[in-house]
Write an enzyme that holds these catalytic residues in place. Structure first.
Site, PDB file in Angstrom:
ATOM      1  N   ARG A  67      69.168  42.153  12.961  1.00  0.00           N
ATOM      2  CA  ARG A  67      68.759  40.760  13.211  1.00  0.00           C
ATOM      3  C   ARG A  67      68.610  39.993  11.906  1.00  0.00           C
ATOM      4  O   ARG A  67      68.987  38.825  11.805  1.00  0.00           O
ATOM      5  CB  ARG A  67      67.443  40.758  13.984  1.00  0.00           C
ATOM      6  CG  ARG A  67      66.941  39.373  14.355  1.00  0.00           C
ATOM      7  CD  ARG A  67      65.814  39.463  15.371  1.00  0.00           C
ATOM      8  NE  ARG A  67      65.256  38.158  15.658  1.00  0.00           N
ATOM      9  CZ  ARG A  67      64.017  37.779  15.348  1.00  0.00           C
ATOM     10  NH1 ARG A  67      63.194  38.644  14.760  1.00  0.00           N
ATOM     11  NH2 ARG A  67      63.582  36.576  15.647  1.00  0.00           N
ATOM     12  N   HIS A  71      70.487  36.450  10.865  1.00  0.00           N
ATOM     13  CA  HIS A  71      69.713  35.274  10.489  1.00  0.00           C
ATOM     14  C   HIS A  71      70.017  34.836   9.052  1.00  0.00           C
ATOM     15  O   HIS A  71      69.909  33.654   8.733  1.00  0.00           O
ATOM     16  CB  HIS A  71      68.222  35.555  10.661  1.00  0.00           C
ATOM     17  CG  HIS A  71      67.759  35.466  12.080  1.00  0.00           C
ATOM     18  ND1 HIS A  71      66.578  34.875  12.456  1.00  0.00           N
ATOM     19  CD2 HIS A  71      68.334  35.903  13.233  1.00  0.00           C
ATOM     20  CE1 HIS A  71      66.441  34.941  13.766  1.00  0.00           C
ATOM     21  NE2 HIS A  71      67.494  35.571  14.263  1.00  0.00           N
ATOM     22  N   ASP A  72      70.381  35.767   8.202  1.00  0.00           N
ATOM     23  CA  ASP A  72      70.761  35.408   6.842  1.00  0.00           C
ATOM     24  C   ASP A  72      72.091  34.668   6.837  1.00  0.00           C
ATOM     25  O   ASP A  72      72.205  33.563   6.295  1.00  0.00           O
ATOM     26  CB  ASP A  72      70.860  36.653   5.968  1.00  0.00           C
ATOM     27  CG  ASP A  72      71.223  36.320   4.530  1.00  0.00           C
ATOM     28  OD1 ASP A  72      70.544  35.434   3.945  1.00  0.00           O
ATOM     29  OD2 ASP A  72      72.158  36.909   3.983  1.00  0.00           O
ATOM     30  N   GLY A  77      74.975  31.159   4.714  1.00  0.00           N
ATOM     31  CA  GLY A  77      75.977  32.180   4.494  1.00  0.00           C
ATOM     32  C   GLY A  77      75.304  33.480   4.096  1.00  0.00           C
ATOM     33  O   GLY A  77      74.087  33.552   3.926  1.00  0.00           O
ATOM     34  N   ASP A  79      74.022  35.407   1.822  1.00  0.00           N
ATOM     35  CA  ASP A  79      73.614  35.338   0.410  1.00  0.00           C
ATOM     36  C   ASP A  79      72.204  35.872   0.175  1.00  0.00           C
ATOM     37  O   ASP A  79      71.618  35.653  -0.886  1.00  0.00           O
ATOM     38  CB  ASP A  79      73.707  33.906  -0.096  1.00  0.00           C
ATOM     39  CG  ASP A  79      72.697  32.967   0.555  1.00  0.00           C
ATOM     40  OD1 ASP A  79      72.082  33.360   1.576  1.00  0.00           O
ATOM     41  OD2 ASP A  79      72.519  31.843   0.052  1.00  0.00           O
ATOM     42  N   SER A  81      69.444  34.863   1.241  1.00  0.00           N
ATOM     43  CA  SER A  81      68.401  33.836   1.115  1.00  0.00           C
ATOM     44  C   SER A  81      67.225  34.134   2.037  1.00  0.00           C
ATOM     45  O   SER A  81      66.092  33.728   1.769  1.00  0.00           O
ATOM     46  CB  SER A  81      68.966  32.439   1.406  1.00  0.00           C
ATOM     47  OG  SER A  81      69.572  32.391   2.687  1.00  0.00           O
ATOM     48  N   ASN A  99      61.843  32.924  12.158  1.00  0.00           N
ATOM     49  CA  ASN A  99      61.947  34.142  11.360  1.00  0.00           C
ATOM     50  C   ASN A  99      60.634  34.888  11.142  1.00  0.00           C
ATOM     51  O   ASN A  99      60.629  35.953  10.522  1.00  0.00           O
ATOM     52  CB  ASN A  99      62.553  33.820   9.986  1.00  0.00           C
ATOM     53  CG  ASN A  99      64.048  33.584  10.060  1.00  0.00           C
ATOM     54  OD1 ASN A  99      64.710  34.006  11.006  1.00  0.00           O
ATOM     55  ND2 ASN A  99      64.591  32.909   9.059  1.00  0.00           N
ATOM     56  N   PRO A 166      70.983  29.647  16.252  1.00  0.00           N
ATOM     57  CA  PRO A 166      71.142  29.493  17.707  1.00  0.00           C
ATOM     58  C   PRO A 166      69.831  29.848  18.407  1.00  0.00           C
ATOM     59  O   PRO A 166      69.189  30.837  18.062  1.00  0.00           O
ATOM     60  CB  PRO A 166      72.240  30.512  18.052  1.00  0.00           C
ATOM     61  CG  PRO A 166      72.920  30.825  16.765  1.00  0.00           C
ATOM     62  CD  PRO A 166      71.896  30.652  15.692  1.00  0.00           C
ATOM     63  N   HIS A 196      72.435  42.584  20.491  1.00  0.00           N
ATOM     64  CA  HIS A 196      71.157  42.583  21.200  1.00  0.00           C
ATOM     65  C   HIS A 196      70.908  43.894  21.921  1.00  0.00           C
ATOM     66  O   HIS A 196      69.821  44.092  22.469  1.00  0.00           O
ATOM     67  CB  HIS A 196      71.109  41.424  22.201  1.00  0.00           C
ATOM     68  CG  HIS A 196      70.836  40.100  21.564  1.00  0.00           C
ATOM     69  ND1 HIS A 196      70.982  38.897  22.222  1.00  0.00           N
ATOM     70  CD2 HIS A 196      70.436  39.780  20.312  1.00  0.00           C
ATOM     71  CE1 HIS A 196      70.675  37.893  21.406  1.00  0.00           C
ATOM     72  NE2 HIS A 196      70.337  38.418  20.249  1.00  0.00           N
ATOM     73  N   THR A 197      71.885  44.781  21.920  1.00  0.00           N
ATOM     74  CA  THR A 197      71.663  46.102  22.507  1.00  0.00           C
ATOM     75  C   THR A 197      70.502  46.831  21.829  1.00  0.00           C
ATOM     76  O   THR A 197      69.895  47.713  22.416  1.00  0.00           O
ATOM     77  CB  THR A 197      72.942  46.965  22.422  1.00  0.00           C
ATOM     78  OG1 THR A 197      72.708  48.229  23.050  1.00  0.00           O
ATOM     79  CG2 THR A 197      73.356  47.225  20.977  1.00  0.00           C
ATOM     80  N   ASP A 249      68.123  45.461  26.362  1.00  0.00           N
ATOM     81  CA  ASP A 249      68.916  46.259  27.290  1.00  0.00           C
ATOM     82  C   ASP A 249      68.142  47.535  27.615  1.00  0.00           C
ATOM     83  O   ASP A 249      67.060  47.765  27.075  1.00  0.00           O
ATOM     84  CB  ASP A 249      70.341  46.504  26.774  1.00  0.00           C
ATOM     85  CG  ASP A 249      70.502  47.700  25.843  1.00  0.00           C
ATOM     86  OD1 ASP A 249      69.502  48.373  25.527  1.00  0.00           O
ATOM     87  OD2 ASP A 249      71.634  47.956  25.411  1.00  0.00           O
ATOM     88  N   THR A 251      68.863  50.681  27.084  1.00  0.00           N
ATOM     89  CA  THR A 251      69.006  51.812  26.150  1.00  0.00           C
ATOM     90  C   THR A 251      68.715  51.281  24.747  1.00  0.00           C
ATOM     91  O   THR A 251      69.592  51.255  23.885  1.00  0.00           O
ATOM     92  CB  THR A 251      70.419  52.411  26.223  1.00  0.00           C
ATOM     93  OG1 THR A 251      71.396  51.382  25.975  1.00  0.00           O
ATOM     94  CG2 THR A 251      70.690  53.001  27.600  1.00  0.00           C
TER      95      THR A 251
END
Length: 328
Positions: A67, A71-72, A77, A79, A81, A99, A166, A196-197, A249, A251
């Site tokens: 994750r 998010h980075d 991009g 990098d 950050s 975050n 998003p 997201h699994t 999910d 599993t």
């Protein structure tokens, strides 16, 4: 039925593969899979061992690192950050609302410390995170891919920029637009959502789907009724724990294609996830990846390689940080 069904099942998977052949990949001119072969040949091994040890002590590490990478890359991009700490004059990305639930930054610190000892001022934090994202997928049973290296670390991290992530409430049009801004297509959107699994969500991120969803519906009609009742029980007041929630999910500790099977059964946690099955532009891809775990692995790996090339910085606008939490 016996004649038509096979055509319906086969066509989307074949079309998905044809789509891959026509997509234009992002530039990888500054990246090279063998970037550290001479300057730090043990880099990959050090990162993998760090992640393996951390994951044994904390099973949530793989999901957290994956994750963190998403998010980075989606802000400025890839990098690193997202790893920068806030300062008295600036609130960094990691402290913004989307975050604050990110964790396992200490794993990045540990890997960086070991790499600085072995190869001082050589391996960027951005590359460490890209390699780590690949390794946590492989460690949990997912695919392995060659990570292109040579990214430089950014010097800017602003909390306000996280509005570009998003949201769990996005519809498919919003998701497609968000991914397109990063040079990623519809196939990449659906394949990368499969990450997201390994995910977990707190009740606050999906409560609007199980309570007062609309004027006419208490529960999102796209959600399976029994599943909605299960979520209501977990998130009900006054007994709800602050950390109450649900895995994305069934599993949760294994990287597989069960996430897509959950969507096909109306058991997606986020509205943005379930929307992928409800929209004709993405539904057939969900079905193809849900039927074929091998196809999912190949498409996820390809899309991760593509994601890893978003917004890559070189020495003109980046650096190799000595510590991932602060600029040099």
């Amino acid at each position: 039925m016996g004649v038509i069904a096979p055509r319906i099942l086969v066509f989307p998977a074949l079309f998905l593969l044809l789509l891959l052949l026509t997509e234009v990949p992002l530039s990888s001119s500054v990246l090279d899979a063998h970037f550290y072969d001479q300057t730090c040949p043990q880099a990959d091994k050090i990162i993998l061992e760090t992640l393996r040890n951390a994951s044994m002590n904390d099973p949530k590490v793989p999901a957290s690192i994956l994750r963190m990478f998403f998010h980075d890359c989606f802000i400025r991009g890839c990098d690193a950050s997202v790893l920068l700490d806030s300062t008295p004059k600036n609130q960094a990305e990691k402290d913004a609302p989307p975050n604050v639930s990110l964790r396992a930054f200490y794993v990045m610190d540990d890997a960086k410390m070991k790499l600085e000892s072995a190869c001082p001022q050589t391996v960027s934090c951005a590359d460490i995170l890209a390699i780590a994202a690949r390794d946590v997928v492989a460690l949990t049973g997912g695919p392995h891919w060659e990570v292109l290296k040579g990214r430089k670390d950014g010097r800017v991290s602003k909390a306000n920029d996280t509005i570009n992530l998003p949201a769990p409430s996005f519809n498919v049009t919003q998701l497609i637009q968000s991914f397109a801004k990063r040079g990623l297509g519809v196939k990449d959107l659906v394949a990368l959502s499969g990450g997201h699994t390994l995910g977990f969500s707190h009740c606050s991120s999906f409560e609007t789907r199980i309570h007062n969803f609309s004027l006419n519906e208490d529960v999102d009609p796209s959600m399976d009724d029994k599943f909605a009742e299960k979520l209501k029980m977990k998130c009900q007041e006054p007994n709800k724990d602050r950390n109450a929630g649900e895995f994305l999910d069934s599993t949760s500790s294994t990287f597989d294609n069960d996430y897509y099977k959950q969507l096909m059964g109306g058991k997606g946690i986020f509205g943005s996830d379930q929307a992928l099955f409800g929209d004709s532009r993405t539904r057939w891809i969900v079905e193809a990846l849900g039927r074929d775990g091998g196809l999912f692995f190949r498409e996820f790996a390809a899309s991760m390689e593509k994601l890893g090339q978003v917004g890559v910085k070189d020495y003109k606008d980046g650096e190799v940080r000595m510590k991932c939490r602060a600029v040099n």
